[in-house]
Design an enzyme around this catalytic site. Structure first.
Site, short mmCIF file in Angstrom:
data_model
loop_
_atom_site.label_atom_id
_atom_site.label_comp_id
_atom_site.label_asym_id
_atom_site.label_seq_id
_atom_site.Cartn_x
_atom_site.Cartn_y
_atom_site.Cartn_z
N ASP A 64 -10.20 -3.40 -3.84
CA ASP A 64 -10.17 -3.41 -2.37
C ASP A 64 -8.69 -3.51 -1.99
O ASP A 64 -8.07 -4.56 -2.14
CB ASP A 64 -10.96 -4.62 -1.86
CG ASP A 64 -10.78 -4.86 -0.36
OD1 ASP A 64 -10.14 -4.03 0.32
OD2 ASP A 64 -11.29 -5.90 0.13
N LYS A 87 -0.75 -0.59 4.47
CA LYS A 87 -1.95 0.26 4.62
C LYS A 87 -1.93 1.02 5.95
O LYS A 87 -2.46 2.12 6.06
CB LYS A 87 -3.20 -0.62 4.53
CG LYS A 87 -4.50 0.15 4.43
CD LYS A 87 -5.63 -0.83 4.14
CE LYS A 87 -6.99 -0.18 4.10
NZ LYS A 87 -8.04 -1.16 3.78
MG MG Z 1 -10.74 -5.76 4.17
#
Ligand code: MG
Ligand code: ADP
Length: 615
Positions: free
Chosen positions: A24, A87
Site C-alpha cells: 500500500d 503520491k
Molecule cells: Mg491509504
C-alpha cells in the site's frame, strides 16, 4: 485468451515458489504485507510496533537518503530537503499541481509546465517516480530483513481514480526499486478482498469503500460480480483528511488561549499535540496536555462539533458517488472503512447513519489495503486453489454494421464458454453477398477497435432489402477460440469461420483499450447516435422512393410530391450531420407516410424500415 489478466481470479501468472508481496503506497503512510499460512501479515518495524512507514524522504546530502519515521524530524529542521506527499505528484505535470504547490515545503521545478514534475533538492532533481522508489525500496528491505529472503515481485495499490499515467508512474517506481510489479490494484478493491468480499465464486454485491487517510478522502462504489470488480463511481477530496482534522484542533486552541506560535518548532509541537488529542479521543472522552505553560484540553463532544463540517463534506461526496452510479444507499450491501482517520467514532457513526447500516471496521483500517494487496498477490501466485478460476472475455466481440458501427455480440466480462446470436438483414435489394467483419474492443466505431477476421457469406438468393434473415452466431469456447457462424435463415445458406481473439494482445494493450473506451465513451456515444440516425434516415429515404414506385397506381400527385419533398429534406439533414434535425425530419416523413403505408399494406416496405443491416 486463456486466463485473463483484468480478472482478479485469473490464473495468468504461473505458480512459482517465490513470495509476492502486497504494497500500500500511501500519501501519508505506506505498508507492506505478505501471506503466511493463508493469512495476511503486515510487516512491522524492527521493534515490532508499527507496520506503517511514513511516506517521507529526507536527503541529508546528495548521496544519502532516509525514509520513513527517521525522516520525520527533518520536516521541521530541514523542510527543503524533506519530501512528503509524493503520491500527489505521481504522473502529474507542473500545470496539474500549480494550485497546491504552496502546500509543499519543498521546491518543484517549474521550467517546463507540461512535462512531468520534478522536485528540486539542493542542486539535484528527483522525479516522483524516483522518490516513490525510495519508499518502495524501504518496504522491500523491510520484508527481506523480516523473512531473511529476497523478494522481487509485488502487487501495488493505487486509488481507483488514478489514470493511466499515474498507474504507469507507480509501476515504474516499482521497477526502479527492483520490483517486478505483477499488478496494480485499486485500493478499494484490495480493501474488499481483505474483508473477504469478492472471493466467493458466485458472489454478486454492490459495496462502498470509505477511505479517510491523512491528507485525502476517497469514496468508491464497486460492483462485485463473479469475482470481477467494477468501479461504478468514485468521488472524494484530494485535500481532506486527518491533517485537516489536526489543523481544526490547532486553530481551536490558538483562538481559545490566544497562543502565539513564534517558531516553526512550536507550531509543529502544537500540531503533534493536536494529533495526539485526536487519537486519544478515538478511545476516551477527554484529553488534556500542558503546552508552554498553558493547560490545553478538549472533550470528545467539543471535538465532534469541531470536525462536523469536515465529516459532512465526506458525506456529501458519498451522496455524489451514489448519484453518479445511479444508486441509493439502499443498493449498497456493504460499507468498508479504510484509512487511519476512520478510527474516529464520530466518522464511523456518521457514515453508518448515512448508509443506514453498520460499517465494516473489524480490521485495522490502516492495514486493510496492504492486507488486500497481499491476498491479491497470493491469488496471482496460484496459492489459492480453492478459488474458482474464472475465465471471462476481457474485451467485447462483435461485428461491423452499416456506418462503421460496432455491434457487440458477446459483451466484455462475459463468462466463457458462451454462445450468442443476433439477427440482421440486408440494406440493398437483391444483395447476394454479405461481408462479415469481426471486431474486438469497446469503442462504438469499428475503426477504433481491433479487427479479428473478415469473411463473405455468399450465394444468398436475391431478395428485396430487409427481407433476408441473417443470423450471426458467436460461439466462444473455454480455450478462447471464437467460432463465427453466419446463416441466412430463409434459404439456409451458411458460412463459418474460426478466430482466436486473444492472440497478440498483452495485458498492457488490453488495459489501454479498456481505458481508451472509457475516456472516449462520451464522444463515441454522440458519434454513434449520429451514425445510427443517418442509417435510419438513409433507409427511410430509400423506402420512401420504393414506396412511391410500388404505389403509383393509387397515390395522387400531391401525395407523391409531399413524400418527395419530405424525403429530400431528410436527405439534406443526413448530409449536414445533425442528429436532431435528422430525427425531426424522419418523424415528419414517417408521420406523413404511415397512414399511406397502412393503406397500401405494403409489408415489404414496412420490413425494410425495421432492423439493422450489414453490408
Ligand atoms: Mg491509504
Ligand atoms: P494515507 O492512506 O493517506 O497514507 P492513513 O490511512 O495511514 O493515510 O491515515 C493517516 C491518518 O490517520 C493520519 O492523519 C493520522 O493522524 C490518522 N489516525 C491514525 N490513528 C488515528 C486514530 N486513532 N484516531 C484518529 N485518527 C487517526
Amino acid at each position: 485468451m486463456a486466463k485473463i489478466a483484468i480478472d482478479l481470479k485469473s490464473g495468468s501468472i504461473k505458480n512459482e515458489d517465490q513470495l509476492i508481496i502486497g504494497i500500500d503506497l500511501g500519501t501519508t503512510n505506506s505498508l507492506v504485507a505478505y501471506i503466511s499460512d493463508g493469512q495476511p501479515v503486515v510487516v512491522k518495524d524492527h521493534d515490532g510496533k508499527s507496520g506503517l512507514v511514513p511516506s517521507l524522504i529526507y536527503f541529508p546530502d546528495n548521496d544519502s537518503v532516509i525514509v520513513g519515521n527517521e525522516a520525520r524530524p527533518h520536516l521541521i529542521n530541514d523542510p527543503g530537503r524533506t519530501i512528503f506527499s509524493v503520491k500527489r505528484l505521481m504522473g502529474k505535470s507542473y500545470a496539474d499541481i500549480v494550485d497546491y504547490e504552496h502546500q509543499l515545503g519543498y521546491q518543484i521545478l517549474t521550467d517546463d509546465k507540461d512535462r512531468l514534475v520534478k522536485v528540486r533538492v539542493g542542486d539535484r532533481f528527483y522525479s516522483p517516480i524516483e522518490l516513490s522508489a525510495h519508499i518502495l525500496r524501504k518496504l522491500k528491505t523491510r520484508v527481506e530483513l523480516a523473512l531473511s529472503q529476497t523478494v522481487e515481485k509485488a502487487v501495488i495499490t493505487v486509488p481507483a481514480y488514478f489514470n493511466d499515467a499515474q498507474r504507469q508512474a507507480t509501476r515504474d517506481a516499482g521497477k526502479l526499486a527492483g520490483l517486478d510489479v505483477l499488478r496494480i490494484v485499486n485500493e478499494p478493491t484490495a480493501a474488499s478482498l481483505a474483508y473477504g468480499l469478492g472471493l466467493a465464486p458466485e458472489e454478486k454485491k454492490t459495496i462502498a469503500v470509505y477511505d479517510l487517510g491523512g491528507g485525502t478522502f476517497d469514496i468508491s462504489v464497486l460492483r462485485i460480480e463473479d469475482g470481477v470488480f467494477e468501479v461504478l463511481s468514485t468521488n472524494g477530496d484530494t485535500f481532506l483528511g486527518g491533517d485537516d482534522i489536526d489543523q481544526v484542533i490547532v486553530t481551536y486552541w490558538i483562538e481559545k488561549h490566544r497562543l502565539d506560535l513564534a517558531t516553526p518548532s512550536a507550531r509543529q509541537a502544537l500540531r503533534l499535540a493536536a494529533e495526539e488529542a485526536k487519537k486519544v479521543l478515538s478511545g476516551e472522552d477527554q484529553f488534556t496536555v500542558e503546552f508552554e505553560g498553558f493547560h490545553l484540553d478538549l472533550s470528545r463532544t467539543a471535538f465532534e462539533l469541531l470536525i462536523q463540517p469536515l465529516v459532512e463534506r465526506t458525506i456529501q461526496s458519498c451522496q455524489a458517488a451514489l448519484t453518479d452510479a445511479r444508486l441509493t444507499t439502499a443498493d449498497i450491501q456493504e460499507v468498508i472503512m479504510v484509512g487511519g482517520s476512520t478510527r474516529i467514532p464520530f466518522v464511523k457513526s456518521s457514515v453508518s447513519t448515512f448508509f443506514g447500516k453498520p460499517v465494516h471496521d473489524e480490521l485495522n483500517p490502516d492495514e486493510v489495503v496492504a492486507a488486500g494487496a497481499a491476498i491479491q498477490a497470493d491469488i496471482l501466485a496460484g496459492n489459492r486453489k480453492d478459488l474458482l478460476l474464472l475465465d471471462i472475455t476481457p474485451l467485447s466481440l462483435g461485428i461491423e454494421t452499416v456506418g462503421d458501427l460496432m455491434d457487440v455480440i458477446i459483451p466484455r466480462n462475459t463468462k466463457v464458454p458462451c454462445g450468442y446470436a443476433r439477427q440482421y438483414t440486408t440494406s440493398i435489394d437483391g444483395q447476394k453477398n454479405l461481408k462479415i467483419a469481426v471486431y474486438q474492443g469497446e469503442r462504438d466505431l469499428v475503426t477504433n477497435n481491433r479487427k479479428l477476421a473478415e469473411f463473405i457469406l455468399s450465394d444468398i438468393p436475391p431478395m428485396p432489402a430487409g427481407i433476408p434473415k441473417l443470423e450471426i452466431r458467436f460461439q466462444l469456447n473455454a480455450d478462447g477460440i471464437l467460432q463465427v457462424l453466419a446463416k441466412e435463415l430463409r434459404s439456409g445458406t451458411t458460412q463459418s469461420i474460426m478466430v482466436k481473439p486473444q492472440y497478440g494482445i498483452d495485458e498492457e494493450e488490453m488495459g489501454r483499450m479498456l481505458l481508451d473506451s472509457i475516456q472516449n465513451a462520451k464522444e463515441d456515444m454522440q458519434l454513434k447516435a449520429l451514425r445510427e440516425a443517418q442509417n435510419e434516415g438513409r433507409m427511410m429515404v430509400q423506402s420512401a422512393g420504393k414506396f412511391i414506385q410500388q404505389n403509383l397506381g393509387w397515390l395522387d400527385e400531391r401525395q407523391v410530391q409531399e413524400i418527395q419533398r419530405l424525403a429530400g429534406l431528410l436527405g439534406q439533414s443526413i448530409d449536414e450531420e445533425s442528429k436532431d434535425e435528422i430525427q425531426k425530419r424522419l418523424e415528419s416523413l414517417n408521420a406523413y407516410t404511415t397512414p399511406l403505408a397502412h393503406k397500401a399494406l405494403e409489408v415489404h416496405v414496412a420490413g425494410a424500415m425495421k432492423g439493422q443491416t450489414i453490408r
